[in-house]
Design an enzyme around this catalytic site. Sequence first.
Site, PDB file in Angstrom:
ATOM      1  N   PHE A 191      58.356 -69.235 -12.804  1.00 42.85           N
ATOM      2  CA  PHE A 191      58.429 -70.620 -12.330  1.00 42.85           C
ATOM      3  C   PHE A 191      59.236 -70.684 -11.033  1.00 42.85           C
ATOM      4  O   PHE A 191      58.826 -71.296 -10.053  1.00 42.85           O
ATOM      5  CB  PHE A 191      59.066 -71.499 -13.407  1.00 42.85           C
ATOM      6  CG  PHE A 191      59.218 -72.947 -13.007  1.00 42.85           C
ATOM      7  CD1 PHE A 191      58.109 -73.748 -12.795  1.00 42.85           C
ATOM      8  CD2 PHE A 191      60.479 -73.509 -12.855  1.00 42.85           C
ATOM      9  CE1 PHE A 191      58.253 -75.080 -12.426  1.00 42.85           C
ATOM     10  CE2 PHE A 191      60.631 -74.839 -12.491  1.00 42.85           C
ATOM     11  CZ  PHE A 191      59.516 -75.620 -12.274  1.00 42.85           C
ATOM     12  N   THR A 192      60.385 -70.023 -11.012  1.00 38.45           N
ATOM     13  CA  THR A 192      61.147 -69.875  -9.767  1.00 38.45           C
ATOM     14  C   THR A 192      61.357 -68.410  -9.413  1.00 38.45           C
ATOM     15  O   THR A 192      61.642 -68.096  -8.262  1.00 38.45           O
ATOM     16  CB  THR A 192      62.515 -70.576  -9.846  1.00 38.45           C
ATOM     17  OG1 THR A 192      63.260 -70.057 -10.946  1.00 38.45           O
ATOM     18  CG2 THR A 192      62.343 -72.074 -10.018  1.00 38.45           C
ATOM     19  N   VAL A 226      61.117 -68.905 -21.813  1.00 39.42           N
ATOM     20  CA  VAL A 226      62.134 -68.895 -22.865  1.00 39.42           C
ATOM     21  C   VAL A 226      62.167 -70.201 -23.650  1.00 39.42           C
ATOM     22  O   VAL A 226      62.845 -70.271 -24.693  1.00 39.42           O
ATOM     23  CB  VAL A 226      63.538 -68.608 -22.287  1.00 39.42           C
ATOM     24  CG1 VAL A 226      63.611 -67.206 -21.721  1.00 39.42           C
ATOM     25  CG2 VAL A 226      63.955 -69.647 -21.260  1.00 39.42           C
ATOM     26  N   THR A 281      65.134 -75.997 -20.702  1.00 37.45           N
ATOM     27  CA  THR A 281      65.400 -74.584 -20.464  1.00 37.45           C
ATOM     28  C   THR A 281      66.862 -74.255 -20.726  1.00 37.45           C
ATOM     29  O   THR A 281      67.181 -73.225 -21.343  1.00 37.45           O
ATOM     30  CB  THR A 281      65.027 -74.209 -19.018  1.00 37.45           C
ATOM     31  OG1 THR A 281      63.643 -74.511 -18.803  1.00 37.45           O
ATOM     32  CG2 THR A 281      65.260 -72.739 -18.755  1.00 37.45           C
ATOM     33  N   TYR A 290      71.003 -80.316 -14.876  1.00 32.91           N
ATOM     34  CA  TYR A 290      71.508 -78.939 -14.793  1.00 32.91           C
ATOM     35  C   TYR A 290      72.959 -78.861 -15.255  1.00 32.91           C
ATOM     36  O   TYR A 290      73.309 -78.026 -16.103  1.00 32.91           O
ATOM     37  CB  TYR A 290      71.379 -78.447 -13.357  1.00 32.91           C
ATOM     38  CG  TYR A 290      71.736 -76.994 -13.157  1.00 32.91           C
ATOM     39  CD1 TYR A 290      70.955 -75.982 -13.709  1.00 32.91           C
ATOM     40  CD2 TYR A 290      72.841 -76.628 -12.392  1.00 32.91           C
ATOM     41  CE1 TYR A 290      71.268 -74.645 -13.520  1.00 32.91           C
ATOM     42  CE2 TYR A 290      73.161 -75.297 -12.192  1.00 32.91           C
ATOM     43  CZ  TYR A 290      72.376 -74.309 -12.751  1.00 32.91           C
ATOM     44  OH  TYR A 290      72.703 -72.985 -12.562  1.00 32.91           O
ATOM     45  N   TYR A 334      77.449 -70.572 -31.922  1.00 34.93           N
ATOM     46  CA  TYR A 334      76.847 -69.376 -32.533  1.00 34.93           C
ATOM     47  C   TYR A 334      77.879 -68.285 -32.735  1.00 34.93           C
ATOM     48  O   TYR A 334      77.826 -67.540 -33.724  1.00 34.93           O
ATOM     49  CB  TYR A 334      75.696 -68.868 -31.672  1.00 34.93           C
ATOM     50  CG  TYR A 334      74.340 -69.364 -32.123  1.00 34.93           C
ATOM     51  CD1 TYR A 334      73.429 -68.515 -32.757  1.00 34.93           C
ATOM     52  CD2 TYR A 334      73.972 -70.688 -31.935  1.00 34.93           C
ATOM     53  CE1 TYR A 334      72.192 -68.971 -33.188  1.00 34.93           C
ATOM     54  CE2 TYR A 334      72.744 -71.166 -32.346  1.00 34.93           C
ATOM     55  CZ  TYR A 334      71.854 -70.296 -32.983  1.00 34.93           C
ATOM     56  OH  TYR A 334      70.632 -70.767 -33.408  1.00 34.93           O
ATOM     57  N   GLN A 339      80.026 -69.696 -35.801  1.00 40.57           N
ATOM     58  CA  GLN A 339      79.331 -69.875 -37.071  1.00 40.57           C
ATOM     59  C   GLN A 339      78.615 -68.624 -37.544  1.00 40.57           C
ATOM     60  O   GLN A 339      78.592 -68.336 -38.753  1.00 40.57           O
ATOM     61  CB  GLN A 339      78.336 -71.032 -36.945  1.00 40.57           C
ATOM     62  CG  GLN A 339      77.665 -71.407 -38.263  1.00 40.57           C
ATOM     63  CD  GLN A 339      76.887 -72.714 -38.153  1.00 40.57           C
ATOM     64  OE1 GLN A 339      77.134 -73.520 -37.259  1.00 40.57           O
ATOM     65  NE2 GLN A 339      75.947 -72.924 -39.063  1.00 40.57           N
ATOM     66  N   THR A 362      76.403 -67.757  -5.228  1.00 38.03           N
ATOM     67  CA  THR A 362      76.064 -66.356  -4.989  1.00 38.03           C
ATOM     68  C   THR A 362      74.938 -66.298  -3.960  1.00 38.03           C
ATOM     69  O   THR A 362      74.042 -67.138  -3.956  1.00 38.03           O
ATOM     70  CB  THR A 362      75.628 -65.681  -6.304  1.00 38.03           C
ATOM     71  OG1 THR A 362      76.673 -65.838  -7.285  1.00 38.03           O
ATOM     72  CG2 THR A 362      75.358 -64.205  -6.101  1.00 38.03           C
ATOM     73  N   HIS A 421      65.469 -67.268  -2.550  1.00 36.66           N
ATOM     74  CA  HIS A 421      64.222 -67.944  -2.222  1.00 36.66           C
ATOM     75  C   HIS A 421      64.402 -68.686  -0.909  1.00 36.66           C
ATOM     76  O   HIS A 421      65.360 -69.438  -0.723  1.00 36.66           O
ATOM     77  CB  HIS A 421      63.845 -68.923  -3.337  1.00 36.66           C
ATOM     78  CG  HIS A 421      62.420 -69.341  -3.316  1.00 36.66           C
ATOM     79  ND1 HIS A 421      61.885 -70.083  -2.278  1.00 36.66           N
ATOM     80  CD2 HIS A 421      61.399 -69.123  -4.185  1.00 36.66           C
ATOM     81  CE1 HIS A 421      60.607 -70.308  -2.522  1.00 36.66           C
ATOM     82  NE2 HIS A 421      60.285 -69.739  -3.672  1.00 36.66           N
TER      83      HIS A 421
END
Length: 335
Positions: free
Chosen positions: A37-38, A60, A93, A146, A160, A163, A176, A182
Site C-alpha cells: 500500500f505504501t 496485516v 492498521t 495515526y 498482551y 495478560q 528517520t 518515498h
Amino acid sequence: MTSKRVLVTGGAGFIGSHLCERLLDEGHDVLCMDNLFTGQRRNIEHLLGHHRFEFERHDVNEPFVVEADRIFHLACPASPVHYQRNPVRTIRTCVQGTLHALEAAREVGARLFIASTSEVYGDPAVHPQPEDYWGHVNPIGIRACYDEGKRCAEALAISYALQYGVQVRIARIFNTYGPRMHENDGRVVSNFIVQALRGEPLTLYGDGRQTRSFCYVDDLVEAAVRFMEADTDATPLNLGNPQESTIERIAQLIKELSDSRSETVRRPLPQDDPTRRCPDISRAGELLGWEPKVGLAEGLLRTIGDFVRRLSIPEQSPDAPDARDELEGKPHAAV
C-alpha cells in the site's frame, strides 16, 4: 543473535527494507510481509533472489500465522499524506494489525518489536520528550488516526505482555530519513530534496523555526536490532537522534548540499503540527549502549544521492500509491 527466522511486517517499506537487509547480513532467515500500500517492490527487488529471503504480499488487517522466532511489526502508513488519505484504514492498521501481530507472536512464542512513533507525544509540552511523558495529543484532529492509533497499539502491546506474557519491545521512533524514502510522501526531508533537485521553490510552513531531530536509517536499524535482543520489559523506548534542527535550517542545508538555486516560499502551519520534537534517548544509551553515529550533513548527502538516481526514472512504481494528487495544494506536516 544466533540465526533465527524473522518476520518483518511492512518489510518493503523505507525502514523495513533496510531492516531486512541487516537481518540477512546477520545470517537470519527473513520473511518480508507487505501489502504494498505504501511499501514498494523496488525496495526489496535486490533481495528476492536471496536463498534466505521470502516475500509474502499480505495485509496485516487480516489474521496471519507464521513460524518465527522474532517479529518486527512495522506495517502502517507513516507519513501524513499516506495516513490521512484513508484515516479509517490507518486506525484499523494501527489497532487491528497490531492485534494480529500480537496474536501471531503469542501463538508461536515469538518476541515482538512494535514500531510506535514520536507522534504519541503530539505537540509536546515537555522538551525533550522522555518516555514517561504522556503526551499532548488532539484526539479528534486530522492526525488523530495515526497518533491515537499508535497510542492504542502501545496499550494493546502492554496488555498482551501483562495478560499473556508475550515478550514485546515498544520503540517510539522519531523522524528517520535516508535512501528509499518515498519521493511523494510529503515528509519534510523528501519534500525539500525533490523540490531542490527539480529547481522548485522549497515550501516552508509556519515561520520555519519549528524543530525536528532527524535520525539516519542505518542508526535507527542498529538500535532496533539491539532493542529486540535487549533483556528488558515492555516499557516503551525512544529511538531517534537528539540533534535538534529548525526546519528552516534543514531547508538551507539541503539547498547547499544539492547545489540548488531554489527559493523558499512560506505557507500556513498545518493543524496540530508539532512545534518542537526531540527525543530524550538516555534510556536507549543505558540499555543498548547505542547512540546515533551518522551526522546530518553526511546522511543528507547519501539521501540526496539516492534521490538523484531515482528521479532519473520517469515512471513511478506501479505498486506504490500515487500521492501527487494528495500533495497538490495540501501542506505537508514536518514529520
